[in-house]
Write a protein that holds these residues in place. Structure first.
Motif, short mmCIF file in Angstrom:
data_model
loop_
_atom_site.label_atom_id
_atom_site.label_comp_id
_atom_site.label_asym_id
_atom_site.label_seq_id
_atom_site.Cartn_x
_atom_site.Cartn_y
_atom_site.Cartn_z
N PRO A 15 0.82 -1.23 0.00
CA PRO A 15 0.00 0.00 0.00
C PRO A 15 0.85 1.27 0.00
CG PRO A 15 0.05 -0.96 2.20
CD PRO A 15 0.76 -1.94 1.29
N ASP A 16 0.31 2.31 -0.63
CA ASP A 16 1.02 3.59 -0.64
C ASP A 16 1.31 4.08 0.78
OD1 ASP A 16 1.05 3.61 -3.35
OD2 ASP A 16 -0.51 5.14 -3.59
N GLY A 17 0.41 3.73 1.71
CA GLY A 17 0.59 4.18 3.08
C GLY A 17 1.90 3.76 3.69
N LEU A 18 2.46 2.63 3.21
CA LEU A 18 3.73 2.16 3.75
C LEU A 18 4.84 3.18 3.50
CD1 LEU A 18 5.14 -0.35 5.10
CD2 LEU A 18 5.84 -0.98 2.80
N PHE A 32 3.27 -10.36 -2.18
CA PHE A 32 2.78 -9.09 -2.71
C PHE A 32 2.54 -9.17 -4.22
CE2 PHE A 32 5.29 -7.66 1.06
CZ PHE A 32 4.22 -7.14 1.77
N ASP A 33 1.67 -8.27 -4.70
CA ASP A 33 1.44 -8.12 -6.14
C ASP A 33 2.10 -6.84 -6.61
OD1 ASP A 33 -0.21 -10.33 -5.95
OD2 ASP A 33 -2.04 -9.14 -5.75
N GLY A 34 2.62 -6.88 -7.83
CA GLY A 34 3.14 -5.67 -8.43
C GLY A 34 4.54 -5.32 -7.97
N GLY A 35 4.91 -4.08 -8.27
CA GLY A 35 6.28 -3.67 -8.00
C GLY A 35 6.40 -2.60 -6.93
N LEU A 36 7.61 -2.07 -6.84
CA LEU A 36 7.89 -1.01 -5.87
C LEU A 36 7.51 0.34 -6.45
CD1 LEU A 36 11.41 -2.06 -4.52
CD2 LEU A 36 9.23 -2.17 -3.29
N ASN A 39 13.70 7.75 3.59
CA ASN A 39 15.11 8.11 3.43
C ASN A 39 15.94 7.98 4.70
OD1 ASN A 39 14.23 10.35 4.85
ND2 ASN A 39 14.11 11.65 3.03
N LYS A 40 15.33 7.43 5.78
CA LYS A 40 16.11 7.15 6.99
C LYS A 40 16.42 5.66 7.14
CE LYS A 40 14.37 11.17 9.54
NZ LYS A 40 13.63 11.65 10.72
N LEU A 41 15.99 4.87 6.16
CA LEU A 41 16.19 3.42 6.25
C LEU A 41 17.67 3.05 6.29
CD1 LEU A 41 13.62 1.67 3.85
CD2 LEU A 41 13.79 1.44 6.33
N LEU A 42 17.97 2.12 7.20
CA LEU A 42 19.30 1.51 7.28
C LEU A 42 19.27 0.08 6.75
CD1 LEU A 42 20.25 2.61 10.92
CD2 LEU A 42 20.80 3.79 8.78
N TYR A 43 18.09 -0.54 6.83
CA TYR A 43 17.96 -1.96 6.49
C TYR A 43 16.66 -2.17 5.72
CZ TYR A 43 17.68 -7.06 7.29
OH TYR A 43 17.59 -8.42 7.14
N LEU A 44 16.74 -2.80 4.54
CA LEU A 44 15.56 -3.09 3.73
C LEU A 44 15.68 -4.49 3.15
CD1 LEU A 44 12.94 -2.26 2.29
CD2 LEU A 44 14.35 -1.28 0.47
N ASP A 45 14.69 -5.34 3.48
CA ASP A 45 14.68 -6.71 2.98
C ASP A 45 13.32 -6.99 2.33
OD1 ASP A 45 14.88 -9.40 2.42
OD2 ASP A 45 15.72 -9.94 4.37
N LEU A 46 13.33 -7.17 1.00
CA LEU A 46 12.13 -7.52 0.25
C LEU A 46 12.31 -8.86 -0.46
CD1 LEU A 46 11.54 -4.00 -1.37
CD2 LEU A 46 10.32 -4.98 0.57
N SER A 47 13.26 -9.66 -0.01
CA SER A 47 13.58 -10.90 -0.70
C SER A 47 12.42 -11.89 -0.64
CB SER A 47 14.85 -11.53 -0.10
OG SER A 47 14.72 -11.72 1.28
N ILE A 62 7.95 -9.54 -5.75
CA ILE A 62 8.03 -8.20 -6.33
C ILE A 62 8.39 -8.31 -7.81
CG2 ILE A 62 9.20 -5.97 -6.22
CD1 ILE A 62 7.59 -6.52 -3.74
N SER A 63 7.71 -7.54 -8.64
CA SER A 63 8.00 -7.56 -10.08
C SER A 63 8.26 -6.14 -10.56
CB SER A 63 6.82 -8.18 -10.84
OG SER A 63 5.63 -7.46 -10.59
N GLY A 64 8.54 -6.03 -11.88
CA GLY A 64 8.81 -4.72 -12.45
C GLY A 64 10.25 -4.29 -12.25
N SER A 65 10.54 -3.07 -12.63
CA SER A 65 11.91 -2.57 -12.54
C SER A 65 12.15 -1.88 -11.20
CB SER A 65 12.18 -1.58 -13.68
OG SER A 65 11.26 -0.51 -13.61
#
Length: 514
Positions: free
Chosen positions: A299-302, A318-322, A330-338, A342-345
């Motif tokens: 969701p956009d809310g995220l 999840f459906d779709g892409g980022l 912009n304060k993220l230190l850690y991001l895991d979407l493995s 997720i699709s798309g570019s």
């Protein structure tokens, strides 16, 4: 001369009398002072580092008007539980006996310390259950039985300790359910039942603890759904339901907990989608929804959670892409979407997350090219893009990520030259492979990470084998599609993930306690 001898003999007798009187006085003085009697008895149990007669200056003892009010025995090597503690029951307000390897049941003397306000028995190896006589400790505001090997049901008497503010029962072997009478502990601000083996449904009484700021039910065996009544716990700063058997949709009430800084639903059995109402939780610092069976679009809310430092959404559906709005995190230190479908570019917004240290996108259906803008993510120490359909050339700007320690680009569709990676002095693990094209190897050690070793570096398939290189292993054999489970550095990746999760928990607990 005889007179001198007589005087000397008389003086000796007087001295003996003085010594005897002094000793009798000392004995009576001790007997008149319960604190002194307790110290004498406690010293018999201490293997070393005895407490001096001037016990009030000892760091393990605190006195109020020469009477002991605090005893702190933390890893002091004591031979058994000091049941003599009962001697100072009228003045003792705080008792800590932790990590002493104490066994057998918690002695009955504990339940007679009715002036106690603080009790910490963490890290012992008691047997048996917690007695219903705990109800006698009506002045307790802090109770910590973490890792004390207790079993059996939680006694009803515990729920009568209406002054409790901190209750820590984690890592025990309690059985049965949580009684609805927990609602009587309405002053609780901190409740930790992590790994306590409790089962059944969460009683409504829990949701009435509206003063709670920290709630940890991690690894519990609670079943059924999470009630929408959780919205009443609107002072919560940290909520951990990870590894629980809770199922059903995530209730709207959860999204109304707008003071939350830490939310962990990892490995729970929730289903359905993530609501756009998550935008209301805009004070979140850490969000872990990994392995939670969540479906639908992100969701956009995220993307409105601009205070996030840690975001783990791996292994969902999840459906779709980022969305390019990810740039707002912009304060993220850690991001895991493995492994999250997720699709798309990759949107340009991702490359603007210049504070990221860990980025994991492995095991998705991400296509398109890798932008040279990745060079902006200079703080990255671990980058995993494996098992996607990324194509085109690998941008030279990868060589600008000078803090990288792990680089995983396995099983994509890259082609062309391998960039100059000579500036990556901290890189110790690297795997680059293409499933559709042959990569061009330079066969020059000077273009490889200077301190990497052959057993930690693999590039395939290449147009030539480069047998002269000492830093990397090359292969000219075609690379077939592999399963994510066979990933070359999976154990190391998992270790990093666990370390980050633990760090997030510890920092949040410190934040709350501070």
């Amino acid at each position: 001369m005889a007179r001198l001898v007589g005087i000397y003999s008389m003086m000796n007798k007087l001295l003996i009398v003085v010594i005897i009187v002094a000793e009798i006085s000392r004995i009576f003085s001790i007997e008149d002072n319960p604190s002194k009697v307790f110290v004498v008895e406690l010293n018999k149990l201490l293997v070393n580092n005895k407490i001096s007669d001037d016990y009030c200056i000892d760091e393990r003892i605190f006195c109020d008007n020469d009477q002991i009010s605090i005893v702190n025995l933390e890893a002091v090597n004591i031979s058994r539980f000091p049941v003599e503690i009962i001697i100072i029951k009228d003045t003792l307000k705080s008792l800590t006996i932790t990590y002493e390897n104490l066994k057998d049941n918690i002695p009955d003397e504990i339940y007679k310390l009715t002036e106690l306000e603080y009790l910490n028995l963490e890290g012992n190896k008691f047997s048996g259950s917690l007695s219903d006589n705990i109800k006698n400790l009506i002045k307790l505001s802090y109770l910590n039985l973490n890792g004390s090997n207790l079993s059996g049901p939680i006694p009803d008497g515990l729920y009568s300790l209406s002054r409790l503010q901190f209750l820590i029962l984690k890592d025990n072997k309690f059985d049965g359910s949580l009684n609805d009478n927990i609602k009587c502990l309405d002053k609780l601000s901190y409740l930790d039942l992590n790994g306590s083996s409790l089962s059944g449904s969460i009683p409504d009484g829990l949701y009435s603890l509206t003063e709670l700021e920290y709630l940890n039910l991690q690894g519990s065996k609670f079943n059924g759904g999470l009630s929408d009544k959780i919205r009443d716990m609107n002072k919560l700063l940290a909520l951990d339901l990870s590894g629980s058997n809770l199922s059903g949709p995530i209730p709207d009430g959860l999204y109304s907990l707008t003071e939350l800084r830490y939310l962990n639903l990892q490995r729970s059995k929730f289903n359905g989608g993530l609501s756009d109402k998550i935008r209301d939780m805009n004070k979140l610092l850490s969000l872990d929804l990994s392995g939670s069976n969540i479906s639908g679009p992100i969701p956009d809310g995220l993307y409105s959670l601009t205070e996030l430092r840690y975001l783990n959404l791996q292994e969902n559906r999840f459906d779709g892409g980022l969305n390019d709005k990810i740039r707002d995190l912009n304060k993220l230190l850690y991001l895991d979407l493995s492994g999250s479908n997720i699709s798309g570019s990759i949107p340009d917004g991702l490359y603007s997350l210049t504070k990221l240290e860990y980025l994991y996108l492995m095991g998705n259906s991400i296509n398109g090219t890798l932008s040279p803008k990745i060079g902006n993510m200079i703080r990255l120490t671990s980058l995993n893009l494996s098992f996607n359909q990324l194509s085109g050339t690998i941008p030279n700007e990868i060589g600008d990520l000078i803090n990288l320690k792990d680089l995983e680009m396995r099983d994509n569709e890259f082609e062309g030259n391998i960039p100059d990676l000579s500036r990556l002095e901290f890189l110790v693990n690297m795997n680059i492979s293409s499933t559709k094209h042959i990569l061009n190897a330079s066969c020059d050690n000077k273009t490889l990470p200077p301190y990497i070793t052959k057993n930690r570096c693999f590039i395939a398939p290449v147009n030539r084998l480069c047998n002269s290189t000492i830093h990397c292993e090359y292969s000219n054999k075609p690379v077939g599609k592999s399963s994510i489970g066979s990933m070359f550095y999976t154990p190391i990746l998992k270790m990093v993930v666990m370390m980050i999760v633990c760090r997030g928990v510890i920092e949040t607990e410190r934040f709350i306690e501070g």
